[in-house]
Design a protein around this motif. Structure first.
Motif, PDB file in Angstrom:
ATOM      1  N   GLN A 180      70.519-112.178  67.896  1.00 16.80           N
ATOM      2  CA  GLN A 180      70.817-113.600  67.455  1.00 16.80           C
ATOM      3  C   GLN A 180      70.877-114.547  68.550  1.00 16.80           C
ATOM      4  OE1 GLN A 180      74.635-113.547  65.507  1.00 16.80           O
ATOM      5  NE2 GLN A 180      74.215-114.996  63.916  1.00 16.80           N
ATOM      6  N   GLY A 181      71.064-114.266  69.566  1.00 19.74           N
ATOM      7  CA  GLY A 181      71.356-115.330  70.599  1.00 19.74           C
ATOM      8  C   GLY A 181      72.869-115.426  70.940  1.00 19.74           C
ATOM      9  N   LYS A 384      66.805-133.129  72.965  1.00 15.25           N
ATOM     10  CA  LYS A 384      68.225-133.111  72.998  1.00 15.25           C
ATOM     11  C   LYS A 384      68.740-131.892  72.074  1.00 15.25           C
ATOM     12  CE  LYS A 384      70.493-136.498  72.020  1.00 15.25           C
ATOM     13  NZ  LYS A 384      71.074-137.996  71.279  1.00 15.25           N
ATOM     14  N   GLN A 385      68.176-131.773  71.032  1.00 16.34           N
ATOM     15  CA  GLN A 385      68.700-130.444  70.075  1.00 16.34           C
ATOM     16  C   GLN A 385      68.562-129.148  71.085  1.00 16.34           C
ATOM     17  OE1 GLN A 385      67.951-130.669  65.752  1.00 16.34           O
ATOM     18  NE2 GLN A 385      66.575-132.192  66.407  1.00 16.34           N
ATOM     19  N   LYS A 390      70.763-124.477  73.866  1.00 14.15           N
ATOM     20  CA  LYS A 390      70.668-123.569  75.351  1.00 14.15           C
ATOM     21  C   LYS A 390      71.887-123.701  75.653  1.00 14.15           C
ATOM     22  CE  LYS A 390      69.024-125.644  79.139  1.00 14.15           C
ATOM     23  NZ  LYS A 390      68.340-126.064  80.025  1.00 14.15           N
ATOM     24  N   GLU A 391      72.955-124.543  76.206  1.00 19.43           N
ATOM     25  CA  GLU A 391      74.328-124.542  76.447  1.00 19.43           C
ATOM     26  C   GLU A 391      75.015-123.895  75.508  1.00 19.43           C
ATOM     27  OE1 GLU A 391      75.157-125.744  79.466  1.00 19.43           O
ATOM     28  OE2 GLU A 391      72.951-126.126  79.519  1.00 19.43           O
ATOM     29  N   ALA A 392      74.776-123.875  74.357  1.00 17.35           N
ATOM     30  CA  ALA A 392      75.580-123.089  73.414  1.00 17.35           C
ATOM     31  C   ALA A 392      75.447-121.311  73.577  1.00 17.35           C
ATOM     32  CB  ALA A 392      75.415-123.496  71.948  1.00 17.35           C
ATOM     33  N   GLN A 397      81.877-119.600  79.312  1.00 18.74           N
ATOM     34  CA  GLN A 397      83.040-118.315  79.060  1.00 18.74           C
ATOM     35  C   GLN A 397      81.882-117.084  79.365  1.00 18.74           C
ATOM     36  OE1 GLN A 397      84.622-118.288  75.100  1.00 18.74           O
ATOM     37  NE2 GLN A 397      85.935-116.688  75.758  1.00 18.74           N
ATOM     38  N   LEU A 398      80.839-116.966  78.824  1.00 19.70           N
ATOM     39  CA  LEU A 398      80.227-115.591  79.021  1.00 19.70           C
ATOM     40  C   LEU A 398      79.775-115.516  80.553  1.00 19.70           C
ATOM     41  CD1 LEU A 398      78.135-113.312  78.135  1.00 19.70           C
ATOM     42  CD2 LEU A 398      76.297-115.066  78.001  1.00 19.70           C
TER      43      LEU A 398
END
Length: 700
Positions: A180-181, A384-385, A390-392, A397-398
């Motif tokens: 799922q990513g 931009k999306q 990508k940052e999400a 934290q990971l």
């Protein structure tokens, strides 16, 4: 027909199965088949189920054979109203459809098996039923439903104290999060599964959890740690389970593709076919491999086959990748209409399934397509999306959890080494005490026989020799410490110089009112500066880490100069980057010099090549550019108002002299112009000579 023939030609080299693979037709299977004609009623259904189970759970998948027996078992059980037999047969029937990449057809049979298990109050079959439903939903691409359903099966397994099944379900949920990513939850699940698998001595799930942790490191670009966990998984001998072996070999192939070691990647993909020569997931990776090798016709054929095969009702999470693959191929062929069609189809399906990884990839593909169509507004919108997604996917934290996990693992390793040294010390002390008495007797005898005068002279001579050796050792230690302090001083000068250049680049984007480029540049810079700050604390680093920092720096310069040049970093098979030591940030000043003074003023597209070779125990690094040459660069520099001396090259020359342990030589590099047949300057070549020092030599 031609496409199918070409597909077979592409896959034939990868379908070999090792000779040591288990034979399915073992003695038990032969006995069951021999008994079948003489069974009737419920016994016949049970016998059919046992035969089918042998095929379903065998080392080498025989789904076509299994479905023959599961179909007969379902028919006979329904005909006589044998609910328990039908419950088992439906579960096996559904499992067979999953192996045939038909989860949509298998899902109703799993639900029937679960319903029957509830009616006959068989909690074990109910637990496996929910587990199967979740797996089918996963293959359909319904990630959250799959996770919820498998979580429900865990409640049944806990009630039944079936710890290994709990572990297997946790590992499956971790893998689904990875598809799922959602890498953070994938890592948490894999870490939990690793602890449980070690407690239960479950080799299969230990391999899967180590592989999933390695994938997490690969996803954040830490290829060294990823390879370390893949090797730990391989040391568990996963070949006994075709599923574990396939998962590990696929992940190893993906990693070596990232490292651009394509021959090794192909070997691992070949091994992943063992036990399941029709694996769609491996075929998908092979198509991506052909795409990376620029074998676009082969990639197109394999992607098209997977698209046509999976679209009617196959594994939707793999189907998504085949759509994206076709979009990439058509983008490369500049068929923007078809590329756009497949990209939009992939985005719609990914958003429906909430597959964040595929949503990110679809955004990136659409941004590139609209850039090719010369529609900058749409290209910028999708880009931009893409950056946001990508940052999400790879959040801070990971990254923090991964680094903490690695630190704990390293601490455990050090504790184990200390304990081993203490044990060796105790053993040595015991031996010394055992020999003490004998040594005392010998010394007493020697003292009685020795002449006092000779003993005195010998003692004086021994003291003089020891004193001489001690003085020589102290002198060497002082020289070594002096050299190390000089190296630290040079590194302390090097870091501000490098950071100043990077911050100047960011400032330039800001002044030119290009905030998005400044943001992207700053993101890359933050990753690079982290590596620089970590590695600059060390006197030496491995060549592999130096290449990683150099690659990040060149990507930043590409962005700054609007991709006006390409670069390549190559080395032959004689070089092991993870086993060669050199001072950190040694090569970056030469590449910076080539870009700023050679490529920046060039008309047309630039090329920068960094090549490593080994000769006469010397590591040679050749940095080549097709820039304007030294004479033209000097002319431009003389006309410029800013005449700044190249501090980076000077510091690097001093560091090389110290590292190569020869201060009498002022330079360990050569800068030469490259000329064509007419004598015209076509670029510049820098040859850097570095003394070969192995990692093992340094640690001994």
């Amino acid at each position: 027909m031609m496409r199918r023939l070409l597909l077979i030609a592409l896959l034939i080299p990868l379908l070999s199965i090792p000779a040591h693979a288990r034979q399915i037709e073992d003695n038990k299977l032969v006995q069951l088949k021999a008994q079948l004609p003489f069974t009737t009623g419920t016994s016949k259904v049970d016998c059919l189920n046992m035969i089918a189970a042998r095929y379903v759970h065998s080392y080498t998948i025989k789904a076509d054979s299994a479905i023959v027996y599961t179909s007969q078992a379902v028919y006979e059980a329904q005909r006589m109203g044998y609910q328990k037999g039908l419950c088992f047969a439906a579960s096996l029937h559904a499992n067979t459809f999953l192996q045939l990449s038909k989860p949509k057809e298998g899902l109703p049979w799993y639900r029937l098996s679960t319903q029957l298990a509830t009616e006959i109050k068989n909690d074990t079959m109910a637990a496996f039923g929910y587990r199967g439903i979740g797996q089918a939903l996963w293959y359909e691409g319904n990630f959250q439903q799959a996770i919820d359903t498998i979580t429900l099966s865990i409640q049944y397994f806990r009630k039944l104290n079936m710890e290994r099944q709990i572990l297997d379900a946790i590992m499956t949920i971790s893998t689904i999060y990875g598809n799922q990513g959602n890498y953070e939850k994938a890592f948490e699940g894999a870490q939990q599964a690793l602890v449980l698998s070690e407690e239960l001595n479950d080799v299969a799930n230990k391999v899967l959890s180590l592989t999933e942790i390695g994938k997490s490191y690969r996803n954040i670009g830490d290829y060294t740690s990823a390879l370390e966990y893949y090797k730990k998984a391989n040391d568990c001998h996963p070949g006994k389970s075709y599923w574990c072996n396939r998962h590990l070999m696929q992940s190893m192939g993906d990693l070596y593709c990232n490292l651009q070691k394509f021959d090794s990647a192909r070997d691992f993909y070949q091994q992943s076919f063992n036990g399941n020569p029709g694996s769609k997931s491996t075929q998908l990776r092979l198509a991506e491999y052909y795409l990376l090798r620029q074998q676009y016709d082969s990639a197109h054929t394999l992607f098209t086959y997977l698209y046509d095969t999976l679209k009617p009702g196959g594994e939707k999470h793999l189907f998504l990748y085949s759509i994206l693959g076709l979009g990439k191929v058509y983008l490369i062929k500049k068929d923007f209409a078809k590329a756009k069609q497949y990209a939009l189809e992939a985005l719609a399906l990914a958003q429906e399934k909430n597959a964040r990884l595929n949503i990110r990839n679809a955004y990136e593909l659409l941004a590139n397509i609209y850039e090719g169509l010369r529609q900058p507004a749409l290209a910028y919108s999708y880009y931009k999306q893409y950056v946001q997604m990508k940052e999400a996917v790879l959040n801070d934290q990971l990254k923090g959890k991964l680094f903490e996990f690695r630190r704990i693992a390293e601490d455990d390793k050090r504790v184990a080494q200390i304990k081993l040294l203490e044990q060796e010390k105790l053993i040595t002390q015991e031996k010394l005490r055992g020999n003490q008495l004998l040594r005392n007797i010998l010394m007493g005898g020697l003292l009685l026989l020795a002449v006092l005068s000779l003993a005195l002279l010998g003692n004086i001579s021994l003291k003089r020799k020891n004193e001489k050796l001690r003085n020589e050792r102290i002198q060497k230690d002082l020289e070594h410490r002096t050299t190390e302090l000089e190296m630290q001083a040079l590194r302390a000068q090097m870091n501000p110089h490098f950071i100043f250049n990077c911050l100047s680049s960011i400032n330039r984007f800001i002044l030119k009112n290009e905030p998005d480029k400044a943001s992207d540049y700053l993101t890359r810079f933050s990753r690079l500066i982290r590596l620089v700050l970590i590695n600059s604390q060390k006197p030496l680093i491995v060549l592999e880490d130096e290449i990683e920092m150099l690659r990040l720096y060149l990507e930043m310069e590409q962005l700054r100069f609007k991709n006006s040049f390409d670069y390549s970093i190559i080395y032959n098979n004689d070089i092991e980057p993870s086993n060669i030591l050199l001072p950190p940030l040694l090569l970056q000043p030469f590449c910076e010099n080539a870009i700023w003074h050679g490529l920046m003023h060039k008309e047309g597209h630039g090329q920068l090549s960094v090549a490593f070779s080994m000769r006469n125990n010397i590591l040679n690094c050749i940095i080549t550019d097709n820039g304007i040459g030294r004479a033209r660069a000097a002319e431009i520099k003389s006309k410029s108002a800013e005449k700044i001396k190249s501090l980076g090259i000077k510091l690097t020359a001093d560091r090389l002299a110290l590292f190569n342990e020869d201060r009498s030589v002022q330079h360990f590099y050569r800068i030469e112009d490259i000329t064509d047949e007419l004598g015209n300057t076509t670029g510049t070549q820098v040859t850097v000579e570095i003394r070969y020092k192995e990692f093992l030599q340094e640690t001994v």
